[in-house]
Design a protein around this motif. Structure first.
Motif, PDB file in Angstrom:
ATOM      1  N   ARG A 280       0.623  -1.355   0.042  1.00  0.00           N
ATOM      2  CA  ARG A 280      -0.081   0.021  -0.141  1.00  0.00           C
ATOM      3  C   ARG A 280       0.832   1.289  -0.045  1.00  0.00           C
ATOM      4  N   GLY A 281       0.504   2.361  -0.524  1.00  0.00           N
ATOM      5  CA  GLY A 281       1.099   3.644  -0.651  1.00  0.00           C
ATOM      6  C   GLY A 281       1.217   4.314   0.875  1.00  0.00           C
ATOM      7  N   PHE A 282       1.991   5.105   1.064  1.00  0.00           N
ATOM      8  CA  PHE A 282       2.187   5.798   2.401  1.00  0.00           C
ATOM      9  C   PHE A 282       2.942   6.841   2.449  1.00  0.00           C
ATOM     10  N   TYR A 283       2.873   7.726   3.315  1.00  0.00           N
ATOM     11  CA  TYR A 283       3.801   9.073   3.185  1.00  0.00           C
ATOM     12  C   TYR A 283       4.813   8.550   4.117  1.00  0.00           C
ATOM     13  N   TYR A 284       6.211   8.938   3.564  1.00  0.00           N
ATOM     14  CA  TYR A 284       7.231   8.757   4.258  1.00  0.00           C
ATOM     15  C   TYR A 284       7.485   9.069   5.764  1.00  0.00           C
ATOM     16  N   LYS A 285       7.174   9.963   6.064  1.00  0.00           N
ATOM     17  CA  LYS A 285       7.129  10.594   7.469  1.00  0.00           C
ATOM     18  C   LYS A 285       5.976   9.577   8.439  1.00  0.00           C
ATOM     19  N   ASP A 286       5.281   9.021   7.929  1.00  0.00           N
ATOM     20  CA  ASP A 286       4.324   8.021   8.605  1.00  0.00           C
ATOM     21  C   ASP A 286       4.994   6.814   8.871  1.00  0.00           C
TER      22      ASP A 286
END
Length: 319
Positions: A280-286
């Protein structure tokens, strides 16, 4: 049978005009290494050998200082980022002390004043590591068959890179762990290790020691490239085993990613070739926040630590 060593790649053709055969040979080796091991070593990489030796010598000198001297380079308690000197707590599974710095000129850095020339050398080798990172990133772009400058344009902010000088204490009779087994969460990592060695790479359930050599840097693919390539290039489990009676010193340079970047398998490795995305896609900071929680609030069982599999898609459920 697992090979007893990871591949070594000569990058000198990339500093020579017109050696296209040499460049292609290097790309082929890197492509194979990233697919099979996730690790390789590089020689003739552009970082001066005498600078590498000076940086290692000064790092050892710094870590041999008394504790009260090293603590002078510790970050303020309210610092946003823990740049400067730190030591792992006694209860930590990883036994080491380290000096963390960001790009030269960063306001987060806390530099040692003893030895006095250490700051200049840290700044210089950081710049060389950054240049080598950009070169290797461009080679990986070619190996993956991506458009020229694709990864450079995706990841063009070098202010998020950071470097760590580490000192690992000698092993005890009951415990020899230096850094427990893990994968790196950034894009690409570069390691300069001293003659003591200790870095090991896992492949097919076996641990392969990475034998140190004065003129080499170790390179490993990390989680961001692993996800972007939909597992084509591997972010591989590795660890550091501490020797008895000797400290181990190393530098690790983390070619990183800006926190607001969105990370997901690229279409070149999914819909364009008929493959389902494995993450799944994600924000790197998360993702980095989850990894940091592993350190600040360690799970009771090591296998419960969050890694990139947190975003893995169970393909059996959607088939």
């Amino acid at each position: 049978m697992v090979s007893s060593s990871i591949p070594t790649v000569d990058l000198s053709p990339f500093f020579t005009v017109g050696d296209e055969d040499g460049k292609q040979k290097a790309r082929d080796l890197i492509n194979q290494a990233c697919s099979e091991y996730g690790f390789f070593q590089i020689v003739n990489h552009g970082v001066p050998i005498d600078l590498m030796n000076r940086a290692m010598k000064l790092s050892k000198t710094f870590f041999q200082n008394p504790a009260e001297e090293k603590i002078k380079s510790s970050p303020d308690s309210g610092a946003t980022l823990p740049a400067g000197y730190s030591r792992q707590p006694d209860h930590s599974a990883d036994k080491n002390e380290y000096l963390l710095m960001f790009s030269p000129g960063s306001s987060f850095n806390v530099f040692p004043s003893n030895p006095p020339e250490f700051r200049e050398v840290l700044d210089e080798i950081f710049t060389y590591f950054s240049n080598t990172g950009q070169l290797v990133e461009s080679i990986i772009t070619d190996c993956l068959g991506l458009p020229p400058n694709f990864l450079k344009e995706y990841n063009g902010d070098r202010s998020w890179d950071f470097m760590v000088a580490m000192n690992y204490f000698p092993a005890t009779e009951s415990e020899n762990n230096g850094i427990s087994e893990h994968e790196d969460g950034n894009c690409i990592t570069f390691v300069l290790q001293d003659e003591v060695g200790g870095l090991e790479v896992q492949k097919n359930g076996q641990w392969i020691p990475v034998i140190p050599s004065e003129d080499t840097l170790v390179v490993n693919i990390s989680d961001v490239i692993h996800v972007l390539s939909n597992n084509k290039f591997k972010s591989t489990t590795h660890r550091v085993v501490r020797p008895k009676a000797r400290c181990r010193n190393s530098y690790a340079f983390f070619y990183n990613l800006q926190g607001d970047k969105w990370v997901e398998p690229l279409p070149q490795f999914t819909k364009e070739i008929g493959e389902p995305p494995k993450y799944r896609g994600f924000y790197y900071k998360d993702y980095q926040a989850l990894r940091m929680r592993n350190k600040t609030h360690p799970p009771s069982k090591p296998e419960d630590a969050i890694n990139i599999t947190h975003y893995a898609i169970d393909l059996d459920l959607i088939s």
